[in-house]
Every structure is written in structure tokens, then in C-alpha cells.
Design a protein around this motif. Structure first.
Motif, PDB file in Angstrom:
ATOM      1  N   MET A   1       0.842  -1.164   0.000  1.00 19.56           N
ATOM      2  CA  MET A   1       0.000   0.000   0.000  1.00 19.56           C
ATOM      3  C   MET A   1       0.892   1.234   0.000  1.00 19.56           C
ATOM      4  O   MET A   1       1.930   1.252   0.643  1.00 19.56           O
ATOM      5  CB  MET A   1      -0.876  -0.019   1.248  1.00 19.56           C
ATOM      6  N   LYS A   2       0.472   2.287  -0.712  1.00 24.09           N
ATOM      7  CA  LYS A   2       1.295   3.480  -0.736  1.00 24.09           C
ATOM      8  C   LYS A   2       0.582   4.666  -0.129  1.00 24.09           C
ATOM      9  O   LYS A   2      -0.644   4.725  -0.078  1.00 24.09           O
ATOM     10  CB  LYS A   2       1.757   3.810  -2.145  1.00 24.09           C
ATOM     11  N   GLY A   3       1.394   5.582   0.355  1.00 29.29           N
ATOM     12  CA  GLY A   3       0.925   6.842   0.889  1.00 29.29           C
ATOM     13  C   GLY A   3       1.845   7.936   0.378  1.00 29.29           C
ATOM     14  O   GLY A   3       2.685   7.700  -0.497  1.00 29.29           O
ATOM     15  N   PHE A   4       1.709   9.119   0.958  1.00 32.96           N
ATOM     16  CA  PHE A   4       2.469  10.263   0.487  1.00 32.96           C
ATOM     17  C   PHE A   4       3.014  11.049   1.664  1.00 32.96           C
ATOM     18  O   PHE A   4       2.389  11.123   2.720  1.00 32.96           O
ATOM     19  CB  PHE A   4       1.570  11.168  -0.369  1.00 32.96           C
ATOM     20  N   ARG A   5       4.201  11.661   1.463  1.00 32.96           N
ATOM     21  CA  ARG A   5       4.875  12.432   2.508  1.00 32.96           C
ATOM     22  C   ARG A   5       5.409  13.718   1.915  1.00 32.96           C
ATOM     23  O   ARG A   5       5.949  13.739   0.815  1.00 32.96           O
ATOM     24  CB  ARG A   5       6.033  11.627   3.074  1.00 32.96           C
ATOM     25  N   PHE A   6       5.287  14.814   2.689  1.00 28.95           N
ATOM     26  CA  PHE A   6       5.947  16.065   2.342  1.00 28.95           C
ATOM     27  C   PHE A   6       6.680  16.564   3.571  1.00 28.95           C
ATOM     28  O   PHE A   6       6.073  16.750   4.627  1.00 28.95           O
ATOM     29  CB  PHE A   6       4.952  17.134   1.861  1.00 28.95           C
ATOM     30  N   GLY A   7       7.975  16.766   3.446  1.00 27.80           N
ATOM     31  CA  GLY A   7       8.785  17.288   4.540  1.00 27.80           C
ATOM     32  C   GLY A   7       8.870  18.801   4.460  1.00 27.80           C
ATOM     33  O   GLY A   7       9.469  19.340   3.531  1.00 27.80           O
ATOM     34  N   ALA A  33     -10.025  13.746   7.226  1.00 28.78           N
ATOM     35  CA  ALA A  33     -10.281  12.641   6.302  1.00 28.78           C
ATOM     36  C   ALA A  33     -10.670  13.227   4.953  1.00 28.78           C
ATOM     37  O   ALA A  33     -11.340  14.267   4.880  1.00 28.78           O
ATOM     38  CB  ALA A  33     -11.389  11.755   6.840  1.00 28.78           C
ATOM     39  N   PHE A  34     -10.261  12.544   3.888  1.00 30.06           N
ATOM     40  CA  PHE A  34     -10.454  13.058   2.532  1.00 30.06           C
ATOM     41  C   PHE A  34     -10.860  11.931   1.599  1.00 30.06           C
ATOM     42  O   PHE A  34     -10.526  10.771   1.822  1.00 30.06           O
ATOM     43  CB  PHE A  34      -9.159  13.705   2.032  1.00 30.06           C
ATOM     44  N   ASP A  35     -11.529  12.293   0.527  1.00 27.76           N
ATOM     45  CA  ASP A  35     -11.942  11.311  -0.475  1.00 27.76           C
ATOM     46  C   ASP A  35     -10.773  10.843  -1.334  1.00 27.76           C
ATOM     47  O   ASP A  35     -10.801   9.739  -1.866  1.00 27.76           O
ATOM     48  CB  ASP A  35     -13.028  11.890  -1.382  1.00 27.76           C
ATOM     49  N   SER A  36      -9.761  11.691  -1.493  1.00 25.10           N
ATOM     50  CA  SER A  36      -8.625  11.342  -2.345  1.00 25.10           C
ATOM     51  C   SER A  36      -7.366  12.010  -1.808  1.00 25.10           C
ATOM     52  O   SER A  36      -7.441  13.027  -1.099  1.00 25.10           O
ATOM     53  CB  SER A  36      -8.861  11.810  -3.782  1.00 25.10           C
ATOM     54  N   PRO A  37      -6.196  11.470  -2.159  1.00 24.65           N
ATOM     55  CA  PRO A  37      -4.953  12.117  -1.744  1.00 24.65           C
ATOM     56  C   PRO A  37      -4.811  13.509  -2.374  1.00 24.65           C
ATOM     57  O   PRO A  37      -4.277  14.420  -1.748  1.00 24.65           O
ATOM     58  CB  PRO A  37      -3.849  11.181  -2.218  1.00 24.65           C
ATOM     59  N   GLN A  38      -5.316  13.687  -3.592  1.00 28.53           N
ATOM     60  CA  GLN A  38      -5.233  14.998  -4.242  1.00 28.53           C
ATOM     61  C   GLN A  38      -6.024  16.050  -3.473  1.00 28.53           C
ATOM     62  O   GLN A  38      -5.567  17.174  -3.300  1.00 28.53           O
ATOM     63  CB  GLN A  38      -5.721  14.914  -5.693  1.00 28.53           C
ATOM     64  N   ILE A  67      -0.444  16.202  -5.841  1.00 37.64           N
ATOM     65  CA  ILE A  67       0.015  15.009  -5.122  1.00 37.64           C
ATOM     66  C   ILE A  67       1.226  14.383  -5.815  1.00 37.64           C
ATOM     67  O   ILE A  67       2.059  13.750  -5.161  1.00 37.64           O
ATOM     68  CB  ILE A  67      -1.145  14.000  -4.930  1.00 37.64           C
ATOM     69  N   ALA A  68       1.378  14.593  -7.110  1.00 35.50           N
ATOM     70  CA  ALA A  68       2.532  14.053  -7.844  1.00 35.50           C
ATOM     71  C   ALA A  68       3.849  14.655  -7.366  1.00 35.50           C
ATOM     72  O   ALA A  68       4.915  14.066  -7.569  1.00 35.50           O
ATOM     73  CB  ALA A  68       2.353  14.295  -9.338  1.00 35.50           C
TER      74      ALA A  68
END
Length: 75
Positions: A1-7, A33-38, A67-68
Motif C-alpha cells: 500500500m502506498k501513501g504520500f509524505r511532504f517534509g 479525512a479526505f476522499d482522495s490524496p489529491q 500530489i505528484a
């Protein structure tokens, strides 16, 4: 499973799979909570989802709206 990170200069923000979609977090704090990562990235970048983070206005942290532009993390 993948997620996203911003430092950011204040610490790392995460967008990870949640129970009913996606959850954004900062430190030990769940930001929403959100419907999408974007959607999460967009709201974090604009500072609209985190009024309880009184020390940091997320709109001033140069969080990418797309998100990209976030780092992919595997969870």
C-alpha cells in the motif's frame, strides 16, 4: 500500500490510506479525512483543513498542491 509524505520546515505531513478514504496527519495529529490524496494535498497547501494547528498556517509552508509532487511512501 502506498501513501504520500511532504517534509516541510516544520516537520513531515503524511497522506495515508484511512478507514473510509485517506487521512492527513502531522506529527501525532490527524488533520482530517479526505476522499482522495489529491483533495488532501490541495487542502493542506491552501491551509483550509488545519485551523487547530495554531502554531503553523499550512498555507505558508510551500506544501505542493499536486500530489505528484509529494514523496511516495510505502505503508
Amino acid at each position: 500500500m502506498k501513501g504520500f509524505r511532504f517534509g516541510s520546515t516544520e516537520g513531515s505531513f503524511y497522506i495515508l490510506p484511512g478507514k473510509d478514504g485517506w487521512e492527513a496527519s502531522f506529527g501525532n495529529e490527524t488533520l482530517g479525512a479526505f476522499d482522495s490524496p489529491q483533495q488532501a494535498a490541495d487542502d493542506l497547501a491552501r491551509g483550509v483543513c488545519c485551523p487547530h494547528l495554531s502554531e503553523s498556517d499550512t498555507s505558508t509552508l510551500e506544501i505542493p498542491e499536486k500530489i505528484a509532487d509529494w514523496e511516495i511512501v510505502h505503508v
